[in-house]
Design an enzyme around this catalytic site. Structure first.
Site, short mmCIF file in Angstrom:
data_model
loop_
_atom_site.label_atom_id
_atom_site.label_comp_id
_atom_site.label_asym_id
_atom_site.label_seq_id
_atom_site.Cartn_x
_atom_site.Cartn_y
_atom_site.Cartn_z
N TYR A 158 32.87 43.91 35.64
CA TYR A 158 33.91 44.25 36.59
C TYR A 158 35.23 43.60 36.20
O TYR A 158 35.26 42.61 35.47
CB TYR A 158 33.50 43.82 38.01
CG TYR A 158 32.31 44.62 38.49
CD1 TYR A 158 32.48 45.88 39.04
CD2 TYR A 158 31.02 44.14 38.33
CE1 TYR A 158 31.40 46.64 39.45
CE2 TYR A 158 29.92 44.88 38.74
CZ TYR A 158 30.12 46.13 39.29
OH TYR A 158 29.03 46.88 39.68
N CYS A 159 36.30 44.16 36.72
CA CYS A 159 37.66 43.70 36.47
C CYS A 159 37.73 42.18 36.60
O CYS A 159 37.20 41.63 37.57
CB CYS A 159 38.60 44.36 37.48
SG CYS A 159 40.33 43.94 37.27
N PRO A 160 38.32 41.52 35.62
CA PRO A 160 39.11 42.00 34.50
C PRO A 160 38.34 42.09 33.18
O PRO A 160 38.94 42.33 32.13
CB PRO A 160 40.21 40.96 34.40
CG PRO A 160 39.48 39.67 34.71
CD PRO A 160 38.48 40.06 35.80
N ASP B 267 32.75 50.27 36.04
CA ASP B 267 33.66 49.78 37.07
C ASP B 267 34.72 50.84 37.36
O ASP B 267 35.50 51.19 36.48
CB ASP B 267 34.33 48.49 36.60
CG ASP B 267 35.29 47.89 37.62
OD1 ASP B 267 35.38 48.42 38.75
OD2 ASP B 267 35.95 46.89 37.27
#
Length: 81
Positions: A19-21, A46
């Site tokens: 997931y981000c980042p 994501d």
């Protein structure tokens, strides 16, 4: 998407489950391994990548050839400038 429609790629980065980042951070590092003119296929799960990866490409002047979503899997074909 039928495989025949997808651009040919020389490199692949699978960020599934991240997931981000993290996907963008890994993409940044992976592009160092790619020669100019080569295509990198990025696979992600994501949904934030649908925003982050196109912005990354625009900011760093990389060519986003194709963006595809299939069954909650996102694919991006990026041609290194």
């Amino acid at each position: 998407m039928p495989e025949s429609v997808a651009p040919e790629h020389q490199h692949q980065l699978d960020t599934s489950g991240l997931y981000c980042p993290e996907p963008v951070m890994l993409l940044h590092g992976k592009l160092d391994e790619v020669d100019a003119g080569e295509v990198l296929l990025v696979i992600a799960t994501d949904p934030a990548t649908t925003r982050d990866i196109p912005r990354f490409c625009q900011f760093l002047k990389q060519e986003l050839l194709l963006q595809d979503e299939n069954s909650e899997v996102y694919r991006y074909w990026i041609k290194k400038a």
